[in-house]
Scaffold this motif. Sequence first.
Motif, PDB file in Angstrom:
ATOM      1  N   ASP A 180      55.396  18.271  55.773  1.00 53.54           N
ATOM      2  CA  ASP A 180      54.810  17.732  54.552  1.00 53.54           C
ATOM      3  C   ASP A 180      55.866  17.508  53.475  1.00 53.54           C
ATOM      4  OD1 ASP A 180      55.409  20.387  54.133  1.00 53.54           O
ATOM      5  OD2 ASP A 180      53.469  20.940  53.281  1.00 53.54           O
ATOM      6  N   SER A 181      57.026  17.014  53.878  1.00 48.08           N
ATOM      7  CA  SER A 181      58.086  16.767  52.905  1.00 48.08           C
ATOM      8  C   SER A 181      57.601  15.801  51.825  1.00 48.08           C
ATOM      9  CB  SER A 181      59.313  16.181  53.595  1.00 48.08           C
ATOM     10  OG  SER A 181      60.216  15.647  52.636  1.00 48.08           O
ATOM     11  N   PRO A 184      60.037  11.052  51.982  1.00 46.48           N
ATOM     12  CA  PRO A 184      59.971  10.596  53.377  1.00 46.48           C
ATOM     13  C   PRO A 184      61.332  10.688  54.060  1.00 46.48           C
ATOM     14  CG  PRO A 184      59.901   8.729  51.851  1.00 46.48           C
ATOM     15  CD  PRO A 184      59.819   9.968  51.015  1.00 46.48           C
ATOM     16  N   PRO A 186      58.282  12.633  56.359  1.00 49.97           N
ATOM     17  CA  PRO A 186      57.634  13.927  56.075  1.00 49.97           C
ATOM     18  C   PRO A 186      58.015  15.045  57.032  1.00 49.97           C
ATOM     19  CG  PRO A 186      56.089  12.398  57.093  1.00 49.97           C
ATOM     20  CD  PRO A 186      57.322  11.606  56.799  1.00 49.97           C
ATOM     21  N   LYS A 187      58.419  14.702  58.270  1.00 45.72           N
ATOM     22  CA  LYS A 187      58.705  15.731  59.274  1.00 45.72           C
ATOM     23  C   LYS A 187      60.208  15.974  59.362  1.00 45.72           C
ATOM     24  CE  LYS A 187      54.581  14.676  62.007  1.00 45.72           C
ATOM     25  NZ  LYS A 187      54.047  14.277  63.328  1.00 45.72           N
TER      26      LYS A 187
END
Length: 260
Positions: A180-181, A184, A186-187
Amino acid sequence: MAAVHNPPSAPILISFPDPDALVDSLASFIVKAQKDSVDKKGRFTIALSGGSLPKMLRGLINNPAVKWNKWQVYYVDERVVPLDHPDSNHRACTEHLFSKVPIPSENIHPLDPSLLNDLEDLSDSYEKELIREFAQKDSARFPVFDLILLGMGPDGHTASLFPGHELLSEEDRWVAYVDDSPKPPPKRITFTYPVINHAARVAFVAAGKEKADTLKSILDDPEAGLPSARVRPVFPGQLYWFVDDAAAEKVVYPRTPFKL
């Protein structure tokens, strides 16, 4: 008898008039760390970040003092994308540095691209990479890198450790994942603070006036708790900040002249 806990050493802030001067001195600093490590144990373990950092390593290209065959390179954090993806830190480091120097490919340790669909397996796999390098050679609870190089985001994040995230309090895992970063992609996978803070040397590299407010907060008000301010190597580890004058223009914290 109670255990004695040595407080972390104060950060060393070194500011340069422009990015080119920073690049040259950073290369000299890295070469000195390499020499000390190779002389002591025959190898040099270094962990790199992405972002703007790979471009700042150009002072190592065509540098005859670099013993590339002694380097073991890891990534402080990595975006969970294919290794040739534009967001990949490994791709950035390859384009800006590794493709231009004679480092053996087996000395570079990227994430396992076959595990991109399983974040837990991916982070476990990368932790095992560290175990293979460190567990048989060192007896510490956490790996002790010779040098970790970090960047700093405008929000004060470093590696993939973001403000307010639960990973800021992780104390056991060496490598953890983020799904949930706020930035971007997010992973991601990332070293945790125990790994970063057990390094012999940690150096932040920051340049540009857009870093000025954040750098001031980190150095002049560290208790505000920005992620980069939580990087505090345990004794005898040492923390350095390599910055240009534009990034440091608002900082009150004392500067130290550069010397090896």
